[in-house]
Design a protein around this motif. Structure first.
Motif, PDB file in Angstrom:
ATOM      1  N   GLY A  80      16.679  28.376   0.659  1.00  0.00           N
ATOM      2  CA  GLY A  80      15.475  27.974   1.367  1.00  0.00           C
ATOM      3  C   GLY A  80      14.241  28.159   0.500  1.00  0.00           C
ATOM      4  O   GLY A  80      14.311  28.105  -0.737  1.00  0.00           O
ATOM      5  N   ASN A  81      13.094  28.368   1.138  1.00  0.00           N
ATOM      6  CA  ASN A  81      11.860  28.580   0.375  1.00  0.00           C
ATOM      7  C   ASN A  81      11.909  29.952  -0.306  1.00  0.00           C
ATOM      8  O   ASN A  81      12.069  30.981   0.370  1.00  0.00           O
ATOM      9  N   PRO A  82      11.782  29.990  -1.632  1.00  0.00           N
ATOM     10  CA  PRO A  82      11.961  31.250  -2.356  1.00  0.00           C
ATOM     11  C   PRO A  82      10.928  32.310  -1.981  1.00  0.00           C
ATOM     12  O   PRO A  82       9.740  32.012  -1.815  1.00  0.00           O
ATOM     13  N   LYS A  83      11.390  33.540  -1.864  1.00  0.00           N
ATOM     14  CA  LYS A  83      10.507  34.687  -1.665  1.00  0.00           C
ATOM     15  C   LYS A  83      10.014  35.210  -3.015  1.00  0.00           C
ATOM     16  O   LYS A  83       9.019  35.926  -3.083  1.00  0.00           O
ATOM     17  N   TYR A  84      10.740  34.854  -4.090  1.00  0.00           N
ATOM     18  CA  TYR A  84      10.338  35.214  -5.448  1.00  0.00           C
ATOM     19  C   TYR A  84      11.045  34.258  -6.414  1.00  0.00           C
ATOM     20  O   TYR A  84      12.023  33.605  -6.052  1.00  0.00           O
ATOM     21  N   LEU A  85      10.491  34.164  -7.619  1.00  0.00           N
ATOM     22  CA  LEU A  85      11.057  33.299  -8.652  1.00  0.00           C
ATOM     23  C   LEU A  85      11.197  34.076  -9.962  1.00  0.00           C
ATOM     24  O   LEU A  85      10.345  34.903 -10.269  1.00  0.00           O
ATOM     25  N   PRO A  86      12.246  33.793 -10.755  1.00  0.00           N
ATOM     26  CA  PRO A  86      13.372  32.932 -10.403  1.00  0.00           C
ATOM     27  C   PRO A  86      14.267  33.583  -9.352  1.00  0.00           C
ATOM     28  O   PRO A  86      14.354  34.800  -9.268  1.00  0.00           O
ATOM     29  N   VAL A  87      14.923  32.754  -8.577  1.00  0.00           N
ATOM     30  CA  VAL A  87      15.787  33.212  -7.489  1.00  0.00           C
ATOM     31  C   VAL A  87      17.117  33.700  -8.069  1.00  0.00           C
ATOM     32  O   VAL A  87      17.768  32.970  -8.821  1.00  0.00           O
ATOM     33  N   ASP A  88      17.507  34.934  -7.735  1.00  0.00           N
ATOM     34  CA  ASP A  88      18.817  35.422  -8.158  1.00  0.00           C
ATOM     35  C   ASP A  88      19.815  35.297  -7.008  1.00  0.00           C
ATOM     36  O   ASP A  88      19.452  34.891  -5.895  1.00  0.00           O
ATOM     37  N   GLU A  89      21.062  35.647  -7.281  1.00  0.00           N
ATOM     38  CA  GLU A  89      22.120  35.452  -6.296  1.00  0.00           C
ATOM     39  C   GLU A  89      22.015  36.407  -5.107  1.00  0.00           C
ATOM     40  O   GLU A  89      22.682  36.198  -4.094  1.00  0.00           O
ATOM     41  N   GLU A  90      21.190  37.439  -5.246  1.00  0.00           N
ATOM     42  CA  GLU A  90      20.995  38.384  -4.141  1.00  0.00           C
ATOM     43  C   GLU A  90      19.814  37.992  -3.240  1.00  0.00           C
ATOM     44  O   GLU A  90      19.513  38.675  -2.252  1.00  0.00           O
TER      45      GLU A  90
ATOM     46  N   ILE B  70      23.768  28.170 -11.497  1.00  0.00           N
ATOM     47  CA  ILE B  70      23.855  27.325 -12.692  1.00  0.00           C
ATOM     48  C   ILE B  70      22.535  26.589 -12.805  1.00  0.00           C
ATOM     49  O   ILE B  70      22.225  25.717 -11.995  1.00  0.00           O
ATOM     50  N   SER B  71      21.756  26.964 -13.815  1.00  0.00           N
ATOM     51  CA  SER B  71      20.367  26.506 -13.886  1.00  0.00           C
ATOM     52  C   SER B  71      19.831  26.686 -15.291  1.00  0.00           C
ATOM     53  O   SER B  71      20.490  27.255 -16.168  1.00  0.00           O
ATOM     54  N   THR B  72      18.610  26.217 -15.501  1.00  0.00           N
ATOM     55  CA  THR B  72      17.928  26.445 -16.783  1.00  0.00           C
ATOM     56  C   THR B  72      16.974  27.635 -16.707  1.00  0.00           C
ATOM     57  O   THR B  72      16.466  28.087 -17.718  1.00  0.00           O
ATOM     58  N   GLN B  73      16.715  28.103 -15.482  1.00  0.00           N
ATOM     59  CA  GLN B  73      15.760  29.187 -15.210  1.00  0.00           C
ATOM     60  C   GLN B  73      14.337  28.774 -15.615  1.00  0.00           C
ATOM     61  O   GLN B  73      13.519  29.603 -15.991  1.00  0.00           O
ATOM     62  N   LYS B  74      14.054  27.468 -15.506  1.00  0.00           N
ATOM     63  CA  LYS B  74      12.722  26.961 -15.836  1.00  0.00           C
ATOM     64  C   LYS B  74      12.227  26.076 -14.701  1.00  0.00           C
ATOM     65  O   LYS B  74      13.013  25.396 -14.045  1.00  0.00           O
ATOM     66  N   GLN B  75      10.908  26.074 -14.505  1.00  0.00           N
ATOM     67  CA  GLN B  75      10.295  25.221 -13.486  1.00  0.00           C
ATOM     68  C   GLN B  75       9.619  24.023 -14.149  1.00  0.00           C
ATOM     69  O   GLN B  75       8.912  24.175 -15.136  1.00  0.00           O
ATOM     70  N   ASN B  76       9.878  22.847 -13.593  1.00  0.00           N
ATOM     71  CA  ASN B  76       9.167  21.641 -14.013  1.00  0.00           C
ATOM     72  C   ASN B  76       8.666  20.915 -12.770  1.00  0.00           C
ATOM     73  O   ASN B  76       9.427  20.710 -11.824  1.00  0.00           O
ATOM     74  N   SER B  77       7.397  20.536 -12.772  1.00  0.00           N
ATOM     75  CA  SER B  77       6.854  19.830 -11.611  1.00  0.00           C
ATOM     76  C   SER B  77       7.317  18.372 -11.626  1.00  0.00           C
ATOM     77  O   SER B  77       7.686  17.821 -12.670  1.00  0.00           O
TER      78      SER B  77
ATOM     79  N   SER C 104      11.106  25.848  -6.959  1.00  0.00           N
ATOM     80  CA  SER C 104      12.473  26.289  -7.171  1.00  0.00           C
ATOM     81  C   SER C 104      12.737  26.592  -8.635  1.00  0.00           C
ATOM     82  O   SER C 104      12.353  25.826  -9.519  1.00  0.00           O
ATOM     83  N   SER C 105      13.371  27.707  -8.865  1.00  0.00           N
ATOM     84  CA  SER C 105      13.887  28.069 -10.188  1.00  0.00           C
ATOM     85  C   SER C 105      14.926  29.155  -9.969  1.00  0.00           C
ATOM     86  O   SER C 105      14.686  30.106  -9.225  1.00  0.00           O
ATOM     87  N   LEU C 106      16.088  29.000 -10.573  1.00  0.00           N
ATOM     88  CA  LEU C 106      17.186  29.933 -10.354  1.00  0.00           C
ATOM     89  C   LEU C 106      17.439  30.800 -11.583  1.00  0.00           C
ATOM     90  O   LEU C 106      17.454  30.304 -12.716  1.00  0.00           O
ATOM     91  N   LYS C 107      17.655  32.074 -11.344  1.00  0.00           N
ATOM     92  CA  LYS C 107      18.022  32.992 -12.414  1.00  0.00           C
ATOM     93  C   LYS C 107      19.485  32.742 -12.792  1.00  0.00           C
ATOM     94  O   LYS C 107      20.336  32.565 -11.921  1.00  0.00           O
ATOM     95  N   ASN C 108      19.788  32.731 -14.084  1.00  0.00           N
ATOM     96  CA  ASN C 108      21.153  32.385 -14.493  1.00  0.00           C
ATOM     97  C   ASN C 108      21.856  33.480 -15.303  1.00  0.00           C
ATOM     98  O   ASN C 108      22.826  33.211 -16.012  1.00  0.00           O
ATOM     99  N   GLU C 109      21.402  34.721 -15.177  1.00  0.00           N
ATOM    100  CA  GLU C 109      21.981  35.805 -15.969  1.00  0.00           C
ATOM    101  C   GLU C 109      23.452  36.056 -15.654  1.00  0.00           C
ATOM    102  O   GLU C 109      24.239  36.401 -16.537  1.00  0.00           O
ATOM    103  N   LYS C 110      23.847  35.891 -14.385  1.00  0.00           N
ATOM    104  CA  LYS C 110      25.250  36.123 -14.034  1.00  0.00           C
ATOM    105  C   LYS C 110      26.175  35.111 -14.697  1.00  0.00           C
ATOM    106  O   LYS C 110      27.298  35.438 -15.100  1.00  0.00           O
ATOM    107  N   ALA C 111      25.711  33.869 -14.800  1.00  0.00           N
ATOM    108  CA  ALA C 111      26.514  32.848 -15.479  1.00  0.00           C
ATOM    109  C   ALA C 111      26.684  33.196 -16.953  1.00  0.00           C
ATOM    110  O   ALA C 111      27.761  33.007 -17.536  1.00  0.00           O
ATOM    111  N   HIS C 112      25.613  33.706 -17.574  1.00  0.00           N
ATOM    112  CA  HIS C 112      25.724  34.153 -18.968  1.00  0.00           C
ATOM    113  C   HIS C 112      26.722  35.295 -19.088  1.00  0.00           C
ATOM    114  O   HIS C 112      27.561  35.322 -19.989  1.00  0.00           O
TER     115      HIS C 112
END
Length: 318
Positions: free
Chosen positions: A122-132, A234-241, A272-280
């Motif tokens: 949904g609407n992020p409470k913080y960015l980047p969004v992690d799996e938790e 699965i993301s780039t962890q970057k925001q682009n408008s 939207s921006s997703l954290k991808n550390e777990k995938a790494h």
């Protein structure tokens, strides 16, 4: 390995199939062709026209093929369709996944790889969004993509079926259908090539995390042997408008068109921006394509198709 890919005639599924075939895996594709295209199916894959909502048809395919791993891509993926037809959305995404899981249980499938979505947050409470991050979808699509995660984890506990669940950011690339599943990039390209102004809903300052389909395919390849019982963004962890995206594509396609702005749509997330550390960590996965590199490859792919169609049309009229 023998791998069954549902939705393998579609955008993401067909790209995954191509990569896995290159890596010498045996690929079986199930698709009802409601959104996928037969021409997307790799000639070295076995294809079954089958709807995942039809449990009997699906079980017949599993009886014949007995796959070791299932990559479950088949889905209703349009947010606006989910809002207009929530029952259809649930039938495909929830009931269809249960049918797949039942086949995995009955036929001893070792692992299921399931693409969920950033829409579950949904609407992020913080960015980047992690799996938790809290799960709080604002569309029925987000709900219908998250619900199967619970079924998958329960089947895993009860029947020892391993899983990797992906939560994709905004995937784009070759074979995305602007008139079907409708990612913003494929829609923009289609408009540019037709010399029609693309439409931007809202002010265009909304951001997305755009990840190239070849990077997504690589994550699926790695999940065959890594990331058991993990949920990974699965993301780039970057925001682009959307405005930045429009400007980049306008430049790549050498266009003079300007965007048309319309009222923002219900169910659309602002940032939207997703954290991808777990995938790494768990998959040893990294993105290989920048947005500009992925866009350039995608734009050239569609431009070549468009040019060929025009040449054929001119030839017919001549």
């Amino acid at each position: 390995m023998k791998i069954l890919i549902t939705g393998g005639a579609g955008f993401i599924g067909s790209n995954i199939a191509d990569l896995l075939i290159e890596e010498n895996h045996e690929i079986v594709i199930v698709d009802n062709l409601s959104q996928g295209k037969r021409e997307n199916v790799n000639e070295n894959a076995r294809f079954y026209k089958c709807d995942i909502v039809n449990a009997e048809e699906l079980e017949l395919v599993f009886t014949i093929e007995k796959p070791e791993i299932v990559i479950h891509n088949a889905a209703q993926i349009d947010v606006q369709t989910s809002l207009k037809k929530p029952s259809l959305d649930a039938e495909v995404n929830i009931k269809g996944t249960i049918n797949i899981l039942e086949c995995c249980r009955k036929f001893g499938v070792r692992k299921i790889i399931y693409p969920s979505s950033a829409a579950v947050y949904g609407n992020p409470k913080y960015l980047p969004v992690d799996e938790e991050h809290p799960i709080n979808p604002i569309s029925f699509y987000g709900t219908s993509k998250h619900t199967p995660e619970h079924y998958i984890k329960t089947y895993s506990r009860l029947y020892d079926i391993k899983y990797t669940i992906f939560r994709y950011a905004n995937v784009y690339g070759i074979r995305q259908d602007p008139k079907g599943e409708g990612g913003v990039i494929s829609i923009f390209i289609d408009k540019f090539l037709e010399n029609k102004s693309p439409i931007i809903f809202g002010d265009g300052n909304q951001t997305r995390d755009f990840v190239y389909v070849k990077d997504v395919s690589k994550a699926n390849l790695l999940a065959l042997t890594n990331g058991d019982n993990k949920i990974c963004n699965i993301s780039t962890q970057k925001q682009n408008s959307i405005n930045e995206l429009f400007a980049t594509m306008k430049d790549l396609l050498n266009s003079n068109l300007e965007a048309i702005y319309k009222q923002e749509r219900n169910g659309d997330i602002k940032e939207s921006s997703l954290k991808n550390e777990k995938a790494h960590k768990f998959l040893k996965w990294n993105t290989e394509y920048s947005l500009k590199e992925g866009l350039k490859e995608t734009c050239m792919y569609y431009k070549e198709i468009y040019d060929v169609k025009n040449e054929v049309a001119v030839g017919i009229h001549d």
